[in-house]
Design an enzyme around this catalytic site. Sequence first.
Site, PDB file in Angstrom:
ATOM      1  N   LYS A  97     -65.851  -1.970  12.557  1.00 16.86           N
ATOM      2  CA  LYS A  97     -64.579  -1.244  12.629  1.00 16.86           C
ATOM      3  C   LYS A  97     -64.228  -1.071  14.091  1.00 16.86           C
ATOM      4  O   LYS A  97     -65.079  -0.714  14.917  1.00 16.86           O
ATOM      5  CB  LYS A  97     -64.714   0.117  11.949  1.00 16.86           C
ATOM      6  CG  LYS A  97     -63.523   0.993  12.082  1.00 16.86           C
ATOM      7  CD  LYS A  97     -62.939   1.368  10.716  1.00 16.86           C
ATOM      8  CE  LYS A  97     -61.481   1.728  10.761  1.00 16.86           C
ATOM      9  NZ  LYS A  97     -60.551   0.588  10.893  1.00 16.86           N
ATOM     10  N   LYS A 122     -69.792   4.841  19.504  1.00 20.66           N
ATOM     11  CA  LYS A 122     -68.768   5.828  19.130  1.00 20.66           C
ATOM     12  C   LYS A 122     -68.734   6.013  17.609  1.00 20.66           C
ATOM     13  O   LYS A 122     -68.719   7.132  17.102  1.00 20.66           O
ATOM     14  CB  LYS A 122     -67.408   5.331  19.622  1.00 20.66           C
ATOM     15  CG  LYS A 122     -66.269   6.263  19.310  1.00 20.66           C
ATOM     16  CD  LYS A 122     -64.920   5.616  19.575  1.00 20.66           C
ATOM     17  CE  LYS A 122     -64.783   5.099  20.985  1.00 20.66           C
ATOM     18  NZ  LYS A 122     -63.428   4.652  21.289  1.00 20.66           N
ATOM     19  N   LYS A 146     -64.262  -5.116  17.801  1.00 21.64           N
ATOM     20  CA  LYS A 146     -63.019  -4.999  18.571  1.00 21.64           C
ATOM     21  C   LYS A 146     -62.375  -6.375  18.608  1.00 21.64           C
ATOM     22  O   LYS A 146     -63.084  -7.386  18.501  1.00 21.64           O
ATOM     23  CB  LYS A 146     -63.326  -4.532  20.001  1.00 21.64           C
ATOM     24  CG  LYS A 146     -62.140  -3.938  20.726  1.00 21.64           C
ATOM     25  CD  LYS A 146     -61.918  -2.469  20.391  1.00 21.64           C
ATOM     26  CE  LYS A 146     -60.631  -1.945  20.964  1.00 21.64           C
ATOM     27  NZ  LYS A 146     -60.480  -0.493  20.757  1.00 21.64           N
ATOM     28  N   GLY A 196     -55.401  -0.284  15.182  1.00 25.07           N
ATOM     29  CA  GLY A 196     -54.574  -0.454  16.378  1.00 25.07           C
ATOM     30  C   GLY A 196     -55.337  -0.142  17.649  1.00 25.07           C
ATOM     31  O   GLY A 196     -56.443   0.386  17.620  1.00 25.07           O
ATOM     32  N   ASP A 197     -54.762  -0.503  18.771  1.00 26.11           N
ATOM     33  CA  ASP A 197     -55.265  -0.135  20.102  1.00 26.11           C
ATOM     34  C   ASP A 197     -54.074  -0.339  21.031  1.00 26.11           C
ATOM     35  O   ASP A 197     -52.920  -0.354  20.565  1.00 26.11           O
ATOM     36  CB  ASP A 197     -56.480  -0.993  20.492  1.00 26.11           C
ATOM     37  CG  ASP A 197     -57.154  -0.502  21.777  1.00 26.11           C
ATOM     38  OD1 ASP A 197     -57.691   0.612  21.779  1.00 26.11           O
ATOM     39  OD2 ASP A 197     -57.125  -1.224  22.804  1.00 26.11           O
ATOM     40  N   ASN A 203     -49.832   6.362  22.535  1.00 28.27           N
ATOM     41  CA  ASN A 203     -50.246   7.117  21.355  1.00 28.27           C
ATOM     42  C   ASN A 203     -51.208   8.257  21.678  1.00 28.27           C
ATOM     43  O   ASN A 203     -51.000   9.402  21.266  1.00 28.27           O
ATOM     44  CB  ASN A 203     -50.877   6.141  20.345  1.00 28.27           C
ATOM     45  CG  ASN A 203     -51.498   6.860  19.173  1.00 28.27           C
ATOM     46  OD1 ASN A 203     -52.679   7.169  19.178  1.00 28.27           O
ATOM     47  ND2 ASN A 203     -50.691   7.169  18.175  1.00 28.27           N
ATOM     48  N   SER A 236     -59.449   6.742  10.986  1.00 26.05           N
ATOM     49  CA  SER A 236     -59.285   5.417  10.378  1.00 26.05           C
ATOM     50  C   SER A 236     -60.269   5.252   9.220  1.00 26.05           C
ATOM     51  O   SER A 236     -59.932   4.694   8.171  1.00 26.05           O
ATOM     52  CB  SER A 236     -59.556   4.328  11.408  1.00 26.05           C
ATOM     53  OG  SER A 236     -58.398   4.056  12.155  1.00 26.05           O
TER      54      SER A 236
HETATM   55  P1  NDP Z   1     -50.723   2.698  24.116  1.00 29.62           P
HETATM   56  O1  NDP Z   1     -50.435   1.250  24.278  1.00 29.62           O
HETATM   57  O2  NDP Z   1     -49.992   3.465  23.072  1.00 29.62           O
HETATM   58  O3  NDP Z   1     -50.485   3.458  25.522  1.00 29.62           O
HETATM   59  C1  NDP Z   1     -51.153   3.113  26.681  1.00 29.62           C
HETATM   60  C2  NDP Z   1     -50.503   3.902  27.800  1.00 29.62           C
HETATM   61  O4  NDP Z   1     -51.249   3.717  29.004  1.00 29.62           O
HETATM   62  C3  NDP Z   1     -49.093   3.457  28.112  1.00 29.62           C
HETATM   63  O5  NDP Z   1     -48.339   4.567  28.512  1.00 29.62           O
HETATM   64  C4  NDP Z   1     -49.298   2.480  29.261  1.00 29.62           C
HETATM   65  O6  NDP Z   1     -48.156   2.306  30.089  1.00 29.62           O
HETATM   66  C5  NDP Z   1     -50.377   3.198  30.025  1.00 29.62           C
HETATM   67  N1  NDP Z   1     -51.103   2.295  30.903  1.00 29.62           N
HETATM   68  C6  NDP Z   1     -51.643   1.101  30.608  1.00 29.62           C
HETATM   69  N2  NDP Z   1     -52.220   0.558  31.684  1.00 29.62           N
HETATM   70  C7  NDP Z   1     -52.034   1.450  32.694  1.00 29.62           C
HETATM   71  C8  NDP Z   1     -52.388   1.477  34.055  1.00 29.62           C
HETATM   72  N3  NDP Z   1     -53.058   0.468  34.603  1.00 29.62           N
HETATM   73  N4  NDP Z   1     -52.042   2.565  34.790  1.00 29.62           N
HETATM   74  C9  NDP Z   1     -51.351   3.586  34.237  1.00 29.62           C
HETATM   75  N5  NDP Z   1     -50.971   3.611  32.956  1.00 29.62           N
HETATM   76  C10 NDP Z   1     -51.322   2.558  32.189  1.00 29.62           C
HETATM   77  O7  NDP Z   1     -52.297   2.805  23.909  1.00 29.62           O
HETATM   78  P2  NDP Z   1     -53.143   3.992  23.291  1.00 29.62           P
HETATM   79  O8  NDP Z   1     -52.552   5.299  23.673  1.00 29.62           O
HETATM   80  O9  NDP Z   1     -53.376   3.693  21.864  1.00 29.62           O
HETATM   81  O10 NDP Z   1     -54.551   3.773  24.025  1.00 29.62           O
HETATM   82  C11 NDP Z   1     -54.822   4.322  25.308  1.00 29.62           C
HETATM   83  C12 NDP Z   1     -56.322   4.245  25.541  1.00 29.62           C
HETATM   84  O11 NDP Z   1     -56.991   4.989  24.511  1.00 29.62           O
HETATM   85  C13 NDP Z   1     -56.951   2.863  25.525  1.00 29.62           C
HETATM   86  O12 NDP Z   1     -58.039   2.827  26.403  1.00 29.62           O
HETATM   87  C14 NDP Z   1     -57.467   2.751  24.089  1.00 29.62           C
HETATM   88  O13 NDP Z   1     -58.526   1.812  23.980  1.00 29.62           O
HETATM   89  C15 NDP Z   1     -57.951   4.162  23.873  1.00 29.62           C
HETATM   90  N6  NDP Z   1     -58.097   4.571  22.489  1.00 29.62           N
HETATM   91  C16 NDP Z   1     -57.026   4.529  21.622  1.00 29.62           C
HETATM   92  C17 NDP Z   1     -57.186   4.945  20.324  1.00 29.62           C
HETATM   93  C18 NDP Z   1     -56.030   5.028  19.376  1.00 29.62           C
HETATM   94  O14 NDP Z   1     -56.229   5.530  18.255  1.00 29.62           O
HETATM   95  N7  NDP Z   1     -54.832   4.598  19.752  1.00 29.62           N
HETATM   96  C19 NDP Z   1     -58.501   5.360  19.800  1.00 29.62           C
HETATM   97  C20 NDP Z   1     -59.523   5.444  20.819  1.00 29.62           C
HETATM   98  C21 NDP Z   1     -59.312   5.029  22.084  1.00 29.62           C
HETATM   99  P3  NDP Z   1     -47.205   1.012  29.890  1.00 29.62           P
HETATM  100  O15 NDP Z   1     -46.321   1.375  28.763  1.00 29.62           O
HETATM  101  O16 NDP Z   1     -46.513   0.897  31.198  1.00 29.62           O
HETATM  102  O17 NDP Z   1     -48.106  -0.154  29.611  1.00 29.62           O
END
Ligand code: NDP
Length: 444
Positions: A90, A114, A126, A165-166, A240, A376
């Site tokens: 997963k 995790k 992944k 998603g991610d 997210n 999830s």
């Molecule tokens: P999203 O795509 O929804 O959002 C990512 C955010 O981070 C966007 O605002 C993006 O900006 C910004 N970002 C990306 N790269 C950079 C950078 N180099 N510097 C500054 N800002 C940046 O992703 P999620 O919120 O889903 O995921 C965020 C993190 O959380 C990831 O590491 C993911 O693996 C982790 N995660 C997510 C989970 C989930 O349920 N969604 C679960 C567990 C972990 P821009 O729009 O400009 O790209």
Amino acid sequence: MSYVDEIYERVVAQNPNEAEFHQAVKEVLDSLKLVIDANEEKYRKAGLLERFVEPERVVSFRVPWVDDNGNVQVNKGYRVQFNSAIGPYKGGLRLHPSVNQSILKFLGFEQTLKNSLTGLPIGGGKGGSNFDPKGKSDREVMAFCQSFMTELYRHIGADTDCPAGDIGVGAREVGFLYGQYKRITGRYEGVLTGKGLTFGGSLARTEATGYGLIYILDEMLKHHNQQIEGKTVLVSGSGNVAIYAVQKLQQLGAKVVAMCDSNGYIYDKEGIKLDVIRDIKEVRRARISEYVKAVPTAVYTEGKGIWSIPCDIALPCATQNELNLEDAKMLKANGCIAVAEGANMPSTREATDYFVENNILFMPGKAANAGGVATSALEQSQNSMRMSWTFEEVDAKLKDIMVNIYAKAADAAQRYGVPGNYVAGANIAGFEKVAEAMIGQGIV
Ligand code: NDP
């Protein structure tokens, strides 16, 4: 040479050019040293670490699709099935130009620990692609998703591997992927999570990672006679995880003064207006710089720098290695008392060590953001039962899971003589369960 050092050398030698994977393995192995030294004979006999750092399977494939101008585009697609000792694989699918095998292996490896920490029966995996959804039309995103699934479907299933998603994969992408899976296989099953609510999605899944991050932060603060209410907080990202972390923080009485995207950051000393952010990011899919048009008293700064703003709590929720040693020192100098990672490995190794050594309460991503995958797994349970729980039921289970993760990480840290070191605690607690299951299942 110690077993841990031997394995790390082997990983570097056998996986050249995979810097992110090396980094994740090194951090985990270093903090597992105490457990591994104590069980060295048993683990060596079972070849445990050699197997633990090698994915069970890496599938890589081509993803051809046609863009709106009629041109053929070809992306790389991957699924890393890292470890199925405690349950079906997963883990999310990431769509971002930076995606490569090293990043997905680091994420799959971390995911294994995790998922173990959640206490639920889920193994680690992944996947994703170097496809960039930014600037693509809905039709192009659908064409890509359908092509990606046309290859991926043969490797996944409700009881074998269940992606989610991610980065770059939200409800729209999961919907397109699920539609194609169903069309090819004829099966209506919980094979993907993060689905729309009308076709098997779980209430509270969208909020789960952000909310879960705040639940575990709250638990950690309470154990150190602190509270969220009244604190000034920085949250990086505006996707997210960040959005729902901010929502829960505000419900609990914190003031979030800064957020960012990959172009720059906004500082709103009155407190971020989340409805403005949601309109920019969830509705218009625009840049965060737009915020100052709606809130002229706020300031937008191009580029990095969010961690230079004074705060009590910092929550990196954007991406890997977004917070380095210099940032960590600045946070400490400005009075920050706690850091919890919403993103995966957002702090560099040096920054992580600095937090741990300088008495900043630090909750690593694999514990702090586990609420997403845990919910999830709750979505999978509801799909298997052909039932839907209420928002409150799912949220209550999520809260319980996060409180338990805190307890497991704190207990393992205590047992191994490093109380309050949640990096070591989370790695040890996650590893103990996976190791026992791997040994119990023989050499597979
Ligand atoms: P999203 O795509 O929804 O959002 C990512 C955010 O981070 C966007 O605002 C993006 O900006 C910004 N970002 C990306 N790269 C950079 C950078 N180099 N510097 C500054 N800002 C940046 O992703 P999620 O919120 O889903 O995921 C965020 C993190 O959380 C990831 O590491 C993911 O693996 C982790 N995660 C997510 C989970 C989930 O349920 N969604 C679960 C567990 C972990 P821009 O729009 O400009 O790209």
